[in-house]
Design an enzyme around this catalytic site. Sequence first.
Site, PDB file in Angstrom:
ATOM      1  N   ASP A  55      -6.951   4.419  -4.539  1.00  0.00           N
ATOM      2  CA  ASP A  55      -7.614   4.276  -3.238  1.00  0.00           C
ATOM      3  C   ASP A  55      -8.233   5.656  -2.972  1.00  0.00           C
ATOM      4  O   ASP A  55      -8.477   6.412  -3.930  1.00  0.00           O
ATOM      5  CB  ASP A  55      -6.611   3.871  -2.145  1.00  0.00           C
ATOM      6  CG  ASP A  55      -7.290   3.471  -0.827  1.00  0.00           C
ATOM      7  OD1 ASP A  55      -7.808   2.351  -0.747  1.00  0.00           O
ATOM      8  OD2 ASP A  55      -7.321   4.279   0.119  1.00  0.00           O
ATOM      9  N   LYS A  67       0.862  -1.187   0.000  1.00  0.00           N
ATOM     10  CA  LYS A  67       0.000   0.000   0.000  1.00  0.00           C
ATOM     11  C   LYS A  67       0.894   1.231   0.000  1.00  0.00           C
ATOM     12  O   LYS A  67       2.054   1.156   0.417  1.00  0.00           O
ATOM     13  CB  LYS A  67      -0.874   0.007   1.270  1.00  0.00           C
ATOM     14  CG  LYS A  67      -2.111   0.848   1.148  1.00  0.00           C
ATOM     15  CD  LYS A  67      -3.250   0.145   0.428  1.00  0.00           C
ATOM     16  CE  LYS A  67      -4.404   1.072   0.174  1.00  0.00           C
ATOM     17  NZ  LYS A  67      -5.573   0.383  -0.357  1.00  0.00           N
TER      18      LYS A  67
HETATM   19  P1  NDP Z   1     -12.854   7.897  -2.677  1.00  0.00           P
HETATM   20  O1  NDP Z   1     -11.777   8.881  -2.491  1.00  0.00           O
HETATM   21  O2  NDP Z   1     -13.394   7.663  -4.029  1.00  0.00           O
HETATM   22  O3  NDP Z   1     -14.080   8.224  -1.707  1.00  0.00           O
HETATM   23  C1  NDP Z   1     -13.920   8.313  -0.331  1.00  0.00           C
HETATM   24  C2  NDP Z   1     -15.248   8.718   0.287  1.00  0.00           C
HETATM   25  O4  NDP Z   1     -15.145   8.619   1.700  1.00  0.00           O
HETATM   26  C3  NDP Z   1     -15.616  10.159  -0.012  1.00  0.00           C
HETATM   27  O5  NDP Z   1     -17.001  10.282  -0.067  1.00  0.00           O
HETATM   28  C4  NDP Z   1     -15.038  10.900   1.200  1.00  0.00           C
HETATM   29  O6  NDP Z   1     -15.672  12.144   1.469  1.00  0.00           O
HETATM   30  C5  NDP Z   1     -15.356   9.913   2.295  1.00  0.00           C
HETATM   31  N1  NDP Z   1     -14.416  10.105   3.418  1.00  0.00           N
HETATM   32  C6  NDP Z   1     -13.068  10.172   3.378  1.00  0.00           C
HETATM   33  N2  NDP Z   1     -12.560  10.385   4.605  1.00  0.00           N
HETATM   34  C7  NDP Z   1     -13.609  10.468   5.428  1.00  0.00           C
HETATM   35  C8  NDP Z   1     -13.748  10.675   6.823  1.00  0.00           C
HETATM   36  N3  NDP Z   1     -12.684  10.867   7.610  1.00  0.00           N
HETATM   37  N4  NDP Z   1     -15.002  10.655   7.330  1.00  0.00           N
HETATM   38  C9  NDP Z   1     -16.081  10.445   6.519  1.00  0.00           C
HETATM   39  N5  NDP Z   1     -16.013  10.259   5.204  1.00  0.00           N
HETATM   40  C10 NDP Z   1     -14.802  10.269   4.664  1.00  0.00           C
HETATM   41  O7  NDP Z   1     -12.269   6.522  -2.069  1.00  0.00           O
HETATM   42  P2  NDP Z   1     -12.752   5.039  -2.352  1.00  0.00           P
HETATM   43  O8  NDP Z   1     -14.217   4.997  -2.547  1.00  0.00           O
HETATM   44  O9  NDP Z   1     -11.865   4.471  -3.375  1.00  0.00           O
HETATM   45  O10 NDP Z   1     -12.361   4.326  -0.979  1.00  0.00           O
HETATM   46  C11 NDP Z   1     -13.258   4.265   0.130  1.00  0.00           C
HETATM   47  C12 NDP Z   1     -12.814   3.173   1.080  1.00  0.00           C
HETATM   48  O11 NDP Z   1     -12.808   1.908   0.390  1.00  0.00           O
HETATM   49  C13 NDP Z   1     -11.400   3.319   1.659  1.00  0.00           C
HETATM   50  O12 NDP Z   1     -11.374   2.781   2.957  1.00  0.00           O
HETATM   51  C14 NDP Z   1     -10.563   2.439   0.739  1.00  0.00           C
HETATM   52  O13 NDP Z   1      -9.363   2.006   1.359  1.00  0.00           O
HETATM   53  C15 NDP Z   1     -11.527   1.277   0.520  1.00  0.00           C
HETATM   54  N6  NDP Z   1     -11.271   0.463  -0.655  1.00  0.00           N
HETATM   55  C16 NDP Z   1     -11.215   1.033  -1.906  1.00  0.00           C
HETATM   56  C17 NDP Z   1     -11.002   0.235  -3.001  1.00  0.00           C
HETATM   57  C18 NDP Z   1     -11.045   0.774  -4.393  1.00  0.00           C
HETATM   58  O14 NDP Z   1     -11.007  -0.027  -5.334  1.00  0.00           O
HETATM   59  N7  NDP Z   1     -11.139   2.077  -4.596  1.00  0.00           N
HETATM   60  C19 NDP Z   1     -10.753  -1.213  -2.867  1.00  0.00           C
HETATM   61  C20 NDP Z   1     -10.923  -1.714  -1.526  1.00  0.00           C
HETATM   62  C21 NDP Z   1     -11.144  -0.884  -0.471  1.00  0.00           C
HETATM   63  P3  NDP Z   1     -14.943  13.541   1.108  1.00  0.00           P
HETATM   64  O15 NDP Z   1     -15.105  13.680  -0.366  1.00  0.00           O
HETATM   65  O16 NDP Z   1     -15.652  14.548   1.898  1.00  0.00           O
HETATM   66  O17 NDP Z   1     -13.503  13.370   1.519  1.00  0.00           O
END
Ligand code: NDP
Length: 449
Positions: A168, A128
């Site tokens: 991510d 990562k």
């Molecule tokens: P994105 O950046 O596309 O989206 C993240 C989302 O989470 C946004 O809506 C963001 O809101 C919100 N967010 C971030 N930080 C916080 C916080 N502290 N409190 C509340 N909301 C928050 O990321 P992904 O969708 O790619 O990833 C989301 C999760 O899924 C992560 O944990 C990632 O590790 C996991 N994941 C992702 C994969 C992938 O293929 N993308 C694969 C497996 C797991 P805002 O815009 O306001 O920051």
Amino acid sequence: MINNNYVKNVYDSLCCKYSHEKEFLQAVQEVLETLEPVVEKDPQIEKLGILERMVEPERMITFRVSWVDDSGKVQVNTGYRCQFNSAIGPYKGGLRFHPSVNQSVIKFLGFEQTFKNSLTGLAMGGGKGGSDFDPKGKSDMEVMRFCQSYMNELYRHIGQFTDVPAGDIGVGKREVGYMYGQYKRLANEFTGVFTGKPVEFGGSLARTEATGYGLCYFTEKMLKTLKNTTFDDKKVVISGSGNVAIYAAQKAIQLGAKVVAMSDSSGYIYHKFGIDLDVIKEIKEVKRGRIKEYLNYYKNAEYVENCRDIWTVPCDIALPCATQNELDENGAKALVANGCIAVAEGANMPSTPEAVEVFLNSDILYAPGKASNAGGVATSGLEMSQNSLRLAWSFDEVDMRLKDIMENIFDTVYQTSKKYSDGKNLVAGANIAGFVKVCEAMKQQGVAY
Ligand code: NDP
């Protein structure tokens, strides 16, 4: 609670050495607690120091990333890549760009990734990386300059047979495109060194959808097997509104559910008639705006300026898809009290240990992220296969393989849970099943003196 002496010693030493890395220690503790029955059955694990080696990354790379913003000012961020474990394949795992990124967060994610990748059945080790850079509010050119500078260091540590990063939080197709372009310039080669690429230069169809879709395939199989029900007619709450959340919502809706709440880090929206996902996509994917803007489209929706309260919205199924530790004990208790039947994690480690405890002591089905969100990396594995074969599979072909992989992961986790506990503790099932394969590979590869 850890009872076994060997396991306890490994964990206590880690706590002394990395006392300030709270996310990392949290992730390790959760895994070690569930491995006790395996350790007790197999004395070789202690003799060969498998756990000591499993909790220490093979390599941790930290570097300065300097770049110039639009006003001409020099900015400096910290870049990381944690190459955690390569026992079963090249390091594989995403890059996160978010101000909260530090060594502890990257190590917890790399540690989790090792077990997750093992569960997919594909040959991928765990890794990562990322940076404390915040893409939010930056211009495209600033993001490009940052990505290029980040890659100026990272390129020498990665390669299609060594380490294959992906996206991510904060890293989508735009960022992957800029980083891949810079890698190509520096390395003078066109190889599958990144996944999550745009389809125009080797990306896989269905990779964008994969984590969210995969989460729903896993959940549907879990619901059918353990509760004899499906997504159909269920009320679903999803935290986040990024890549994972949006495509989890899309698949849940396709499977007959109604998604009533979604969030970002500022707050959540509740729309009792069901959220209009096209509007969310417009706000988040096109405008890069805030979820509050949903009210400009639907006056009868509600906005609450506290994203953590989303778990108080009554629902049948909860899918935490935002970030680590976003669902705490109070959130878990609210879900149980409101009659929620399943919680499946799209994010990595979104539930605090106290919340997990609440779930495990209730009738809720609880799917841990390292199993239920493995669809993203599994499809990245499929992207690597297509790049090596110089072929591009259709959306349906990739989607079919993804569904198959997710259902297999559920079966493996469930069977392992039945073997080592009551069949309900899918945390133990996922940790043990992921661990056993990596452990066997480490045994066979010997210890380097
Ligand atoms: P994105 O950046 O596309 O989206 C993240 C989302 O989470 C946004 O809506 C963001 O809101 C919100 N967010 C971030 N930080 C916080 C916080 N502290 N409190 C509340 N909301 C928050 O990321 P992904 O969708 O790619 O990833 C989301 C999760 O899924 C992560 O944990 C990632 O590790 C996991 N994941 C992702 C994969 C992938 O293929 N993308 C694969 C497996 C797991 P805002 O815009 O306001 O920051």
